[in-house]
Design a protein around this motif. Sequence first.
Motif, PDB file in Angstrom:
ATOM      1  N   ARG A 261       9.432  23.177 -12.477  1.00  0.00           N
ATOM      2  CA  ARG A 261       9.762  23.592 -11.099  1.00  0.00           C
ATOM      3  C   ARG A 261       9.428  22.502 -10.097  1.00  0.00           C
ATOM      4  NH1 ARG A 261      12.362  28.497 -11.460  1.00  0.00           N
ATOM      5  NH2 ARG A 261      11.757  29.347 -13.442  1.00  0.00           N
ATOM      6  N   ASP A 262       9.119  21.333 -10.561  1.00  0.00           N
ATOM      7  CA  ASP A 262       8.737  20.241  -9.658  1.00  0.00           C
ATOM      8  C   ASP A 262       9.882  19.909  -8.707  1.00  0.00           C
ATOM      9  OD1 ASP A 262       6.364  18.045  -9.800  1.00  0.00           O
ATOM     10  OD2 ASP A 262       8.211  17.158  -9.016  1.00  0.00           O
TER      11      ASP A 262
ATOM     12  N   CYS B  49      -5.906   3.572 -12.796  1.00  0.00           N
ATOM     13  CA  CYS B  49      -5.303   4.911 -12.724  1.00  0.00           C
ATOM     14  C   CYS B  49      -5.847   5.705 -11.546  1.00  0.00           C
ATOM     15  CB  CYS B  49      -5.574   5.685 -14.012  1.00  0.00           C
ATOM     16  SG  CYS B  49      -4.570   5.123 -15.370  1.00  0.00           S
ATOM     17  N   ALA B  50      -6.957   5.265 -10.993  1.00  0.00           N
ATOM     18  CA  ALA B  50      -7.519   5.970  -9.839  1.00  0.00           C
ATOM     19  C   ALA B  50      -7.303   5.169  -8.560  1.00  0.00           C
ATOM     20  CB  ALA B  50      -9.000   6.216 -10.075  1.00  0.00           C
ATOM     21  N   ASP B  51      -6.466   4.161  -8.630  1.00  0.00           N
ATOM     22  CA  ASP B  51      -6.190   3.310  -7.458  1.00  0.00           C
ATOM     23  C   ASP B  51      -5.534   4.142  -6.359  1.00  0.00           C
ATOM     24  OD1 ASP B  51      -5.952   0.084  -7.163  1.00  0.00           O
ATOM     25  OD2 ASP B  51      -4.424   1.119  -5.958  1.00  0.00           O
ATOM     26  N   PRO B  52      -5.847   3.806  -5.088  1.00  0.00           N
ATOM     27  CA  PRO B  52      -5.189   4.566  -4.009  1.00  0.00           C
ATOM     28  C   PRO B  52      -3.675   4.351  -3.973  1.00  0.00           C
ATOM     29  CG  PRO B  52      -6.538   2.768  -3.128  1.00  0.00           C
ATOM     30  CD  PRO B  52      -6.880   2.896  -4.574  1.00  0.00           C
ATOM     31  N   ASN B  53      -3.203   3.233  -4.484  1.00  0.00           N
ATOM     32  CA  ASN B  53      -1.767   2.955  -4.447  1.00  0.00           C
ATOM     33  C   ASN B  53      -1.050   3.644  -5.611  1.00  0.00           C
ATOM     34  OD1 ASN B  53       0.771   1.902  -4.562  1.00  0.00           O
ATOM     35  ND2 ASN B  53       0.143  -0.210  -4.176  1.00  0.00           N
ATOM     36  N   PRO B  54      -0.119   4.539  -5.308  1.00  0.00           N
ATOM     37  CA  PRO B  54       0.556   5.268  -6.386  1.00  0.00           C
ATOM     38  C   PRO B  54       1.331   4.351  -7.349  1.00  0.00           C
ATOM     39  CG  PRO B  54       1.544   5.765  -4.258  1.00  0.00           C
ATOM     40  CD  PRO B  54       0.304   5.010  -3.990  1.00  0.00           C
ATOM     41  N   MET B  55       1.857   3.239  -6.828  1.00  0.00           N
ATOM     42  CA  MET B  55       2.563   2.317  -7.709  1.00  0.00           C
ATOM     43  C   MET B  55       1.631   1.818  -8.810  1.00  0.00           C
ATOM     44  SD  MET B  55       5.650   1.950  -6.936  1.00  0.00           S
ATOM     45  CE  MET B  55       6.390   0.535  -7.658  1.00  0.00           C
TER      46      MET B  55
ATOM     47  N   THR C 262       0.842  -1.191   0.000  1.00  0.00           N
ATOM     48  CA  THR C 262       0.000   0.000   0.000  1.00  0.00           C
ATOM     49  C   THR C 262       0.881   1.246   0.000  1.00  0.00           C
ATOM     50  OG1 THR C 262      -0.136  -0.404   2.348  1.00  0.00           O
ATOM     51  CG2 THR C 262      -2.096  -0.925   1.038  1.00  0.00           C
ATOM     52  N   LYS C 263       2.089   1.070   0.443  1.00  0.00           N
ATOM     53  CA  LYS C 263       2.977   2.241   0.480  1.00  0.00           C
ATOM     54  C   LYS C 263       4.020   2.116  -0.625  1.00  0.00           C
ATOM     55  CE  LYS C 263       5.904   4.085   3.469  1.00  0.00           C
ATOM     56  NZ  LYS C 263       6.872   3.540   4.347  1.00  0.00           N
ATOM     57  N   VAL C 264       4.231   3.174  -1.342  1.00  0.00           N
ATOM     58  CA  VAL C 264       5.303   3.169  -2.337  1.00  0.00           C
ATOM     59  C   VAL C 264       6.608   3.357  -1.585  1.00  0.00           C
ATOM     60  CG1 VAL C 264       6.008   4.184  -4.507  1.00  0.00           C
ATOM     61  CG2 VAL C 264       3.720   4.564  -3.649  1.00  0.00           C
ATOM     62  N   PRO C 265       7.647   2.706  -1.985  1.00  0.00           N
ATOM     63  CA  PRO C 265       8.911   3.005  -1.325  1.00  0.00           C
ATOM     64  C   PRO C 265       9.199   4.503  -1.450  1.00  0.00           C
ATOM     65  CG  PRO C 265       9.209   1.556  -3.235  1.00  0.00           C
ATOM     66  CD  PRO C 265       7.761   1.672  -2.987  1.00  0.00           C
ATOM     67  N   THR C 266       9.564   5.093  -0.356  1.00  0.00           N
ATOM     68  CA  THR C 266       9.708   6.556  -0.348  1.00  0.00           C
ATOM     69  C   THR C 266      10.708   7.011  -1.391  1.00  0.00           C
ATOM     70  OG1 THR C 266      11.245   6.160   1.424  1.00  0.00           O
ATOM     71  CG2 THR C 266       9.069   6.961   2.037  1.00  0.00           C
ATOM     72  N   THR C 267      11.706   6.153  -1.649  1.00  0.00           N
ATOM     73  CA  THR C 267      12.737   6.532  -2.594  1.00  0.00           C
ATOM     74  C   THR C 267      12.180   6.941  -3.939  1.00  0.00           C
ATOM     75  OG1 THR C 267      13.301   4.315  -1.957  1.00  0.00           O
ATOM     76  CG2 THR C 267      15.054   5.731  -2.690  1.00  0.00           C
ATOM     77  N   VAL C 268      11.153   6.196  -4.355  1.00  0.00           N
ATOM     78  CA  VAL C 268      10.651   6.419  -5.695  1.00  0.00           C
ATOM     79  C   VAL C 268      10.019   7.795  -5.823  1.00  0.00           C
ATOM     80  CG1 VAL C 268       9.179   5.455  -7.461  1.00  0.00           C
ATOM     81  CG2 VAL C 268      10.255   3.968  -5.829  1.00  0.00           C
ATOM     82  N   THR C 269       9.504   8.284  -4.721  1.00  0.00           N
ATOM     83  CA  THR C 269       8.830   9.573  -4.802  1.00  0.00           C
ATOM     84  C   THR C 269       9.645  10.673  -4.141  1.00  0.00           C
ATOM     85  OG1 THR C 269       7.690   9.022  -2.786  1.00  0.00           O
ATOM     86  CG2 THR C 269       6.563   8.522  -4.816  1.00  0.00           C
TER      87      THR C 269
ATOM     88  N   LYS D 248      -0.183  13.588  -6.497  1.00  0.00           N
ATOM     89  CA  LYS D 248       0.709  14.012  -5.418  1.00  0.00           C
ATOM     90  C   LYS D 248       1.950  13.129  -5.330  1.00  0.00           C
ATOM     91  CE  LYS D 248      -1.776  11.713  -1.614  1.00  0.00           C
ATOM     92  NZ  LYS D 248      -2.643  10.858  -2.465  1.00  0.00           N
ATOM     93  N   ALA D 249       1.880  11.939  -5.900  1.00  0.00           N
ATOM     94  CA  ALA D 249       3.065  11.077  -5.899  1.00  0.00           C
ATOM     95  C   ALA D 249       3.925  11.385  -7.117  1.00  0.00           C
ATOM     96  CB  ALA D 249       2.656   9.616  -5.926  1.00  0.00           C
ATOM     97  N   SER D 250       5.209  11.621  -6.876  1.00  0.00           N
ATOM     98  CA  SER D 250       6.057  12.019  -7.998  1.00  0.00           C
ATOM     99  C   SER D 250       6.254  10.868  -8.974  1.00  0.00           C
ATOM    100  CB  SER D 250       7.405  12.513  -7.501  1.00  0.00           C
ATOM    101  OG  SER D 250       8.114  11.455  -6.915  1.00  0.00           O
ATOM    102  N   TYR D 251       6.096   9.644  -8.470  1.00  0.00           N
ATOM    103  CA  TYR D 251       6.221   8.485  -9.353  1.00  0.00           C
ATOM    104  C   TYR D 251       5.198   8.563 -10.487  1.00  0.00           C
ATOM    105  CZ  TYR D 251       6.500   3.544 -10.692  1.00  0.00           C
ATOM    106  OH  TYR D 251       6.670   2.384 -11.384  1.00  0.00           O
ATOM    107  N   VAL D 252       3.990   8.950 -10.141  1.00  0.00           N
ATOM    108  CA  VAL D 252       2.928   9.070 -11.142  1.00  0.00           C
ATOM    109  C   VAL D 252       3.210  10.263 -12.046  1.00  0.00           C
ATOM    110  CG1 VAL D 252       0.450   9.212 -11.500  1.00  0.00           C
ATOM    111  CG2 VAL D 252       1.340   8.091  -9.473  1.00  0.00           C
ATOM    112  N   ARG D 253       3.685  11.351 -11.456  1.00  0.00           N
ATOM    113  CA  ARG D 253       3.964  12.542 -12.270  1.00  0.00           C
ATOM    114  C   ARG D 253       5.023  12.243 -13.325  1.00  0.00           C
ATOM    115  NH1 ARG D 253       3.907  15.278  -7.301  1.00  0.00           N
ATOM    116  NH2 ARG D 253       6.146  15.718  -7.378  1.00  0.00           N
TER     117      ARG D 253
END
Lengths: 412, 734
Positions: B169-170, B94-100, A147-154, B132-137
């Motif tokens: 500017r991210d 794409c709307a899943d709570p998990n950013p991964m 449920t948590k992304v590894p913090t590193t990735v973000t 809000k998760a940079s992985y998705v951005r």
Amino acid sequence: MSASAVFVLDLKGKVLICRNYKGDVDMSEIDHFFTLLMQQEEEGLVCPVMSHGNVHFLWIKHSNLYLVATTNKNSNASLVYAFLYKLVEVFTEYFKELEEESIQDNFVVVYELLDELMDFGFPQTTDSKILQEYITQKGNKLEVAKTKVPTTVTNAVSWRSEGIKYKKNEVFIDVIESINVLVNANGSVMSSDIVGSIKLKTMLSGMPELRLGLNDRMLFALTGRKNQTILHCLSDELMKRISPTNVKPLIWIESVIEKFSHSRVEIMYMKTDLIQSLSFSLFQAKGQFKKQSVANNVEIRVPVPSDADSPKFKTSTGHAKYVPEKNLVVWSIKSFPGGKEFLMRAHFGLPSVENHELEGRPPITVKFEIPYFTVSGIQVRYMKIIEKSGYQALPWVRYITQSGDYQLRTNS
Amino acid sequence: MPYFGSEEMVKELKRALSNPNVQADRLRYKNYITKVIRYMTQGLDVSALFMDMVKASATVDIAQKKLVYLYMCTYASDKPDLALLAINTLRKDCADPNPMVRGLALRNMCNFRMPGMTEYIEQPIVAGLRDKASYVRRVAVLGCAKMHSLQPNTDIDGTIVNELYALLRDPDPVVVVNCLRALEEILKDEGGVVINKPIAHHLLNRMKDLDSWAQSEVLTFLLRYRPRSDDELFDILSLLDSFLQSAHAHVAVATLRLFLQLASAHPAVQADALLCTSAPLLATCGAASRELRFAGLCHVQQVMRSQPGLFGTHYKRFFCGYSEPTYIKFRKMEILVELVNDENVALVLEELRSYCTDVSPELAQAAIAAIGRIAQTYSEKCLDILTGLLALKQDHITSAVIQMFRDLVWFCPQSTAAVCQTVEACVDSPQDSEALLWLLGEHGDQISSAPYVMEGYIDGLKTELSSAVKMELLTASVKMFLCRPAETQDMLGRLLHYCIEEESDVCVRDRALLCYRLLQRGVEETRKVVTGPKSDPSMSVLTGRQEEPISQWASTFNTLGPLSGCDLCPQTAVISAADQPSSSAEKELLPESTDVTLSSPDDTEEEISLSLGPPLSHETFEKMWLDLEILQRQTMGFPRPRTALDTLQAALQLVKIQTLAFTPGATVPWKAYIYTRSTGTLILAELLQGDQHAPGIDESLVVSVKQQPVNQHAIRGFVSILKGVLQTLNVDSS
């Protein structure tokens, strides 16, 4: 950069696994790769860049695999090579050994990694430490998405997770100098240099900033908060300060090869090919470094003709082994104190019929490691760690001099 | 098809995947999915399972999700209608709570390469840009580029472009770099992403946070930025100073390129930067990876085009290691030849000599060629080595050495006597027939045994296969006949008889007939036709390089160009030619000729456009120049412009005529070699002033033009353009 697709091929040119990142190069173009390669190999003009039409193949070879990147742009070649080597590094870290079998056995993970390493032809997350946090090899186990992304990735800092805590804050600093030496057959030193690198293994909590002070105005501000920062500096500038001349080769080898033949007449109508010529060699190795230092795990590899047989060795220390598949004699010495001299006698039988095929004369190569010693005299004077919580950290410094490309050419 | 029974296999898998019992056992289900992917990897067509696989994507197991997504991406373009069914699942993810999961779904949805995807992915991408998760951005930003590449001809969506500019500017460094990459793709037609002052400064400040890939790319993007003032320029340079010494070679080289570009008006800064980078460059030349080592060497070669002396003291680093592949050794030898000077010549030659006996014949011949090139400056030492090599009596070595002798005699007439003596001694084992025959014919008077060697050839004519050798033999025999008639007459007769009566090759027969008829006209006539100049030292201008301005190569530095050799990637070279910045001074000088297409004043209805195309190497030019015939020779009627030579070069460059080489300013005769391309033909030309053979007009410039393939129209256009430029320069300088 921009690689359009990445392929992993086996030695016969069959695609084991591939990933089309951009879709602007037809995937079937890879069929031309192997024909081009074969053609170039025949002409003896292999080149790491090959072109077919407007598609360029940039390739490297690793064990029994070809890793190929295709592009139709004038992309930055060294960056692509660096990326391919990064692939090798990451895969090796995952599978221990990167070869055809490991790719086939782990194709699911390979796909996952290829997906994360690059997107649309641009490198994304390439640090294997971070990748290992969320791509794990659990063969047949089910894993529910964390449920948590590894913090590193973000994270803002892409190479380090936040909230790392160590009980004891320590830094291990390895100052490593590799010596590259090329000695001519007549004993003159053709080239010699040191490639120095500083490797850090940090066990530091939080997000520290680390500064290293080295002697003699050599101050490197390693502001990297990276776990491992490797600093290459070409030795010449170091050397200039230490000694105006070149480095002396640390281990010196002299070899005498005597050939003599004698015939044994056993039966009257014996032919000449029963006459044996024997080769008798004497190798002498000399440690030319400081007396207090000891070189460890010295390995001296002496090339022998491919048709040599019945080896006999006598060594004053260490032991020698004949490796026929590589046409080498490996003389290994566990510890080699400075200023000492050791001898090895090698004795081979050679067929008297001269081998007609021309054989190259590979050089003698030497591997060694001398701890607590640097040729350039570089020293770590101080280390400063700046972190919010202001803890103290213990530095452990280790100096190692090791062999790089250490070659001594031989006369036939 | 990999093997029989694949249809069976697919059916079986289909049964298994739709079996509710299997679906209930998640582990078994996953194993079947893995199996499908394995077959897909092996090249089996498993697209028939698409529906079942789409169903399998509804899982909590992330690895299974990835596999299914991969499957869908692979077959989406084959089955667009079915893929549309999968989109709903993906959009839900794409709307899943998990950013991964969000990132994963978005990335794969953008990877579907099929028409009509845009309308489905646009909304998730826009949402992803604000995630809000940079992985998705990160994924969403590149998704914009993918969306554009799906429909390359549609209008650019201004809102997305603005959003991407804002995301520069991210806080996440990868998002920043991905934004640059995406903008570059989207705005390709408009010249790529715009780097203005705030963006440039922002990027410079973020440099330290980026990983090495990103650093390298940001440095490339920064090439577009032109600082307003010198103060700003030097601020930028000092900020980047530390990157010149970066541990990653690609970062160091990228920084160097930026330095060279930014400081193009400050040669001293450029020189400093080159000096600074020489250390990392040299370190790359010794890198553990062969390919990076190769890339390093290629870049060293480029730098040496402008600063030949930079690596002079490090020449020992370019000695070849035993296990290095040949492509590295070739480059190293090329570099060594350039680095030779009075002090190191002995050591370099000794080293090169040891390569001459290498097992690989290609390498040995290349080493001999390298010695041959050095021989043009240090002839004595090299001659000794080359002569010594002949004693080895290896076929490939001897033939390479004789070729070198021929070139040497042509370029350095002073070494003729020594060469002839050596050839005299070694001719008992003739190998490379053409070069040897040329030598014998040209200098038969100095080689006493020449007629006898030639006789050997004539006697063995029936077994000779190569028609080139036969033609050379004909010419050489005629030449020999002219200087030593008594010894040659008889065999020349036999030779001509054979070639005219029995030879099947038309070219050889025609050559023989030509010789025969020439001889019928008399000896003096023949001498006039057959004997040409015995050497041409001024041609060595072509092989000797002079320093080129840095701008010549800076534009292709750190790309594929230097590695693949310019012949391999023409589009690169064309781009580089178009990129050539033309300084304002030159524009003032030639206000009307900046346009590439010129109408020729002599012939108003003919119009011709010249282009540079891929650059020619000196060797290619030399070879073509020697091979081709002069098509047109024209006296310009005025002397060469008295402007500085680089002005001339720049002016010619403006009208797309490339200068290859020229003799230094004051020498007489003055020569320059130039070339250009026009609608499928290559035009080579020589400018000559003060030729001794043509007195009277020695103040005037003579142009000799050669072309391949012939196109008279293009030549006329070329000459008139050239005339125009030279006249303009003349007017300007007087």
